[in-house]
Design a protein around this motif. Structure first.
Motif, PDB file in Angstrom:
ATOM      1  N   HIS A 125     -50.612 -13.428  56.451  1.00 16.51           N
ATOM      2  CA  HIS A 125     -50.815 -13.633  57.940  1.00 16.51           C
ATOM      3  C   HIS A 125     -50.119 -15.135  58.392  1.00 16.51           C
ATOM      4  O   HIS A 125     -49.573 -15.386  59.455  1.00 16.51           O
ATOM      5  CB  HIS A 125     -51.640 -13.024  58.597  1.00 16.51           C
ATOM      6  CG  HIS A 125     -51.575 -11.624  59.121  1.00 16.51           C
ATOM      7  ND1 HIS A 125     -51.524 -11.056  60.379  1.00 16.51           N
ATOM      8  CD2 HIS A 125     -51.570 -10.530  58.236  1.00 16.51           C
ATOM      9  CE1 HIS A 125     -51.656  -9.748  60.374  1.00 16.51           C
ATOM     10  NE2 HIS A 125     -51.615  -9.419  59.010  1.00 16.51           N
ATOM     11  N   THR A 126     -50.940 -15.991  57.714  1.00 19.97           N
ATOM     12  CA  THR A 126     -50.711 -17.359  58.026  1.00 19.97           C
ATOM     13  C   THR A 126     -49.312 -17.944  57.433  1.00 19.97           C
ATOM     14  O   THR A 126     -48.726 -18.658  58.408  1.00 19.97           O
ATOM     15  CB  THR A 126     -51.792 -18.135  57.303  1.00 19.97           C
ATOM     16  OG1 THR A 126     -53.041 -17.786  57.910  1.00 19.97           O
ATOM     17  CG2 THR A 126     -51.732 -19.571  57.480  1.00 19.97           C
ATOM     18  N   HIS A 127     -49.155 -17.621  56.281  1.00 16.55           N
ATOM     19  CA  HIS A 127     -47.886 -18.048  55.620  1.00 16.55           C
ATOM     20  C   HIS A 127     -46.637 -17.265  56.443  1.00 16.55           C
ATOM     21  O   HIS A 127     -45.486 -18.288  56.643  1.00 16.55           O
ATOM     22  CB  HIS A 127     -47.776 -17.533  54.148  1.00 16.55           C
ATOM     23  CG  HIS A 127     -46.514 -17.904  53.609  1.00 16.55           C
ATOM     24  ND1 HIS A 127     -46.172 -19.285  53.236  1.00 16.55           N
ATOM     25  CD2 HIS A 127     -45.406 -17.127  53.194  1.00 16.55           C
ATOM     26  CE1 HIS A 127     -44.931 -19.328  52.676  1.00 16.55           C
ATOM     27  NE2 HIS A 127     -44.431 -17.989  52.649  1.00 16.55           N
ATOM     28  N   CYS A 128     -46.558 -16.216  56.597  1.00 17.38           N
ATOM     29  CA  CYS A 128     -45.419 -15.455  57.222  1.00 17.38           C
ATOM     30  C   CYS A 128     -45.416 -15.489  58.912  1.00 17.38           C
ATOM     31  O   CYS A 128     -46.105 -14.813  59.495  1.00 17.38           O
ATOM     32  CB  CYS A 128     -45.496 -14.099  56.810  1.00 17.38           C
ATOM     33  SG  CYS A 128     -45.047 -13.837  55.080  1.00 17.38           S
ATOM     34  N   THR A 129     -44.786 -16.580  59.299  1.00 13.85           N
ATOM     35  CA  THR A 129     -44.864 -16.908  60.460  1.00 13.85           C
ATOM     36  C   THR A 129     -43.968 -16.014  61.428  1.00 13.85           C
ATOM     37  O   THR A 129     -44.177 -15.987  62.787  1.00 13.85           O
ATOM     38  CB  THR A 129     -44.440 -18.599  60.996  1.00 13.85           C
ATOM     39  OG1 THR A 129     -43.123 -18.623  60.232  1.00 13.85           O
ATOM     40  CG2 THR A 129     -45.409 -19.349  60.162  1.00 13.85           C
ATOM     41  N   ALA A 130     -43.171 -15.317  60.930  1.00 12.80           N
ATOM     42  CA  ALA A 130     -42.285 -14.278  61.357  1.00 12.80           C
ATOM     43  C   ALA A 130     -42.660 -12.887  61.279  1.00 12.80           C
ATOM     44  O   ALA A 130     -41.770 -11.878  61.353  1.00 12.80           O
ATOM     45  CB  ALA A 130     -40.636 -14.390  61.431  1.00 12.80           C
ATOM     46  N   LEU A 131     -44.042 -12.574  60.990  1.00 14.55           N
ATOM     47  CA  LEU A 131     -44.444 -11.223  60.804  1.00 14.55           C
ATOM     48  C   LEU A 131     -44.579 -10.482  61.883  1.00 14.55           C
ATOM     49  O   LEU A 131     -45.046 -10.982  63.046  1.00 14.55           O
ATOM     50  CB  LEU A 131     -45.837 -11.377  60.074  1.00 14.55           C
ATOM     51  CG  LEU A 131     -46.499 -10.171  59.709  1.00 14.55           C
ATOM     52  CD1 LEU A 131     -46.076  -9.515  58.396  1.00 14.55           C
ATOM     53  CD2 LEU A 131     -48.074 -10.419  59.549  1.00 14.55           C
ATOM     54  N   VAL A 132     -43.738  -9.381  62.071  1.00 14.69           N
ATOM     55  CA  VAL A 132     -43.788  -8.605  63.082  1.00 14.69           C
ATOM     56  C   VAL A 132     -44.811  -7.475  63.231  1.00 14.69           C
ATOM     57  O   VAL A 132     -44.938  -6.947  64.393  1.00 14.69           O
ATOM     58  CB  VAL A 132     -42.133  -8.237  63.623  1.00 14.69           C
ATOM     59  CG1 VAL A 132     -41.150  -9.331  63.587  1.00 14.69           C
ATOM     60  CG2 VAL A 132     -41.959  -7.062  62.461  1.00 14.69           C
ATOM     61  N   TYR A 133     -45.106  -6.803  62.108  1.00 21.23           N
ATOM     62  CA  TYR A 133     -46.181  -5.687  62.256  1.00 21.23           C
ATOM     63  C   TYR A 133     -46.850  -5.884  60.814  1.00 21.23           C
ATOM     64  O   TYR A 133     -46.347  -6.303  59.782  1.00 21.23           O
ATOM     65  CB  TYR A 133     -45.272  -4.518  62.157  1.00 21.23           C
ATOM     66  CG  TYR A 133     -46.069  -3.254  62.327  1.00 21.23           C
ATOM     67  CD1 TYR A 133     -46.728  -3.005  63.726  1.00 21.23           C
ATOM     68  CD2 TYR A 133     -46.306  -2.457  61.550  1.00 21.23           C
ATOM     69  CE1 TYR A 133     -47.523  -1.934  64.035  1.00 21.23           C
ATOM     70  CE2 TYR A 133     -47.254  -1.365  61.436  1.00 21.23           C
ATOM     71  CZ  TYR A 133     -47.663  -1.036  62.748  1.00 21.23           C
ATOM     72  OH  TYR A 133     -48.496   0.253  63.113  1.00 21.23           O
ATOM     73  N   PRO A 172     -53.855 -14.826  62.319  1.00 22.65           N
ATOM     74  CA  PRO A 172     -52.602 -15.344  63.179  1.00 22.65           C
ATOM     75  C   PRO A 172     -51.675 -13.939  63.199  1.00 22.65           C
ATOM     76  O   PRO A 172     -51.562 -13.208  62.144  1.00 22.65           O
ATOM     77  CB  PRO A 172     -52.084 -16.260  62.370  1.00 22.65           C
ATOM     78  CG  PRO A 172     -53.113 -16.785  61.143  1.00 22.65           C
ATOM     79  CD  PRO A 172     -54.241 -15.620  60.984  1.00 22.65           C
ATOM     80  N   GLY A 173     -50.826 -14.047  64.013  1.00 24.65           N
ATOM     81  CA  GLY A 173     -49.915 -12.748  63.999  1.00 24.65           C
ATOM     82  C   GLY A 173     -50.312 -11.618  64.639  1.00 24.65           C
ATOM     83  O   GLY A 173     -51.443 -11.583  65.139  1.00 24.65           O
TER      84      GLY A 173
END
Length: 370
Positions: free
Chosen positions: A262-270, A289-290
């Motif tokens: 969640h921290t690394h993938c800043t464009a996580l949508v789901y 995050p996210g």
């Protein structure tokens, strides 16, 4: 008659107890079945890990042991034969597929019987989700063939979940990831059967990337499946570009890795929570995050599609996809699955302990009989 079951301490999944006790006189309208064989997979570990939250412990209550509330029976999928019947429409000798305890025998209470099967209407199962209460008559089951019983028990419930995950993501238009770029679907515990069943379905879709996340020792196996565009170890998460529009499908339940992703993938949508194969690393999904992780519940998607398409059409689509999946799983010269049989209480207990510890070869499917 007596039945033998493998009990699991709910708060300490590695503690087991083999328990033999006499079944009571068979009630009017009930049937007694011998559980001939059942599958044991990481999916069953998930049932145990989420036993309280998802009510899995409530399907088959434990009887006759001290501290009875501390012990549970993990539900499993398999085949059984009717030994005794006090129901006029369920004959002795009939073979059924469905949801059973890890035991040698159990009593069930059929409700309305139809050509395809019946539901257990025992009072304690009434509040539980209906899909787990269904028992299918092998003689009329479109999925059934006698020579693939092991594969049906091992893969059928997992593949249905896999199919529904793929359908759910497509049904929700990939949660807008495609509006940003090429969606990257990240699957943890990529060597697990539900994960690679999901990847099998996803790989048939254009315009998405399917990435398997696994331990270092399972990388070669996951690559050999041919359904992941890339296979990465958990330590290689940095090889996913942070700004890639992505969806996380979590079969592992590892809280520390979930936070890292969640921290690394800043464009996580789901973020979809499916299972808990990493039992020792389970934890809360709060304060991440996210997007907040959302538990995927397969019966909800079944209900939605049954309403939209009708049950017959849903079953037709599932059966068609199942046949394609089984053909690939068995394909020579490199089948994805090799079945190993375990017979007797001690062998069943040992197989469970090994699977819980993560000692099982991902290419091995475990079929058990008590």
């Amino acid at each position: 008659m007596d039945t033998t079951s493998l009990l699991i301490r709910k708060a300490q999944l590695g503690q087991t107890l083999l328990h033999t006790y006499p079944l009571p006189a068979l009630a009017d309208g009930a049937v007694r079945v011998h559980i001939d064989r059942f599958a044991l997979t990481s999916n069953n570990i998930t049932y145990a890990a989420f036993g309280e939250a998802m009510q899995y412990w409530q399907f088959f209550p434990v009887q006759g042991v001290p501290d009875v509330e501390q012990w549970g029976q993990i539900p499993v999928w398999g085949f059984a034969t009717v030994l005794q019947s006090r129901h006029p429409e369920v004959p002795v000798g009939e073979r059924v597929y469905g949801y059973f305890p890890m035991a040698s025998a159990v009593d069930l209470t059929p409700g309305k019987v139809h050509a395809q099967g019946w539901a257990d209407v025992a009072p304690h199962r009434a509040p539980l989700h209906a899909v787990y209460n269904q028992y299918t008559r092998c003689a009329t089951d479109p999925f059934y063939t006698a020579d693939t019983e092991d594969l049906q028990a091992l893969l059928r419930p997992l593949f249905i979940t896999s199919w529904l995950i793929d359908d759910f993501l497509d049904d929700n238009a990939w949660f807008g990831a495609g509006d940003i770029g090429t969606p990257c679907i990240l699957l943890s515990s990529a060597s697990s059967k539900t994960a690679y069943g999901t990847a099998f379905q996803l790989a048939q879709r254009a315009g998405i990337e399917v990435v398997g996340l696994t331990s270092e020792r399972n990388v070669a196996f996951c690559q050999s499946l041919g359904v992941y565009h890339r296979v990465l170890t958990y330590a290689q998460l940095d090889q996913v570009a942070p700004g890639t529009p992505s969806i996380y499908v979590d079969f592992a339940g590892n809280a520390a890795f979930r936070k890292a992703l969640h921290t690394h993938c800043t464009a996580l949508v789901y973020s979809s929570s499916i299972g808990g194969t990493h039992v020792a690393e389970l934890g809360s999904g709060k304060d991440l995050p996210g997007p907040r992780p959302t538990l995927f519940f397969a019966p909800a998607q079944i209900k939605k599609r049954s309403s939209e398409w009708g049950g017959a059409e849903l079953n037709r689509r599932l059966a068609q996809s199942w046949q394609a999946f089984v053909a690939r799983v068995q394909q020579a010269p490199a089948p994805w699955l090799q079945v190993q049989h375990h017979t007797g209480p001690a062998a069943v207990q040992a197989a469970y302990v090994a699977l819980l510890a993560g000692d099982s070869n991902p290419r091995t499917g475990h079929m058990l009989s008590l």
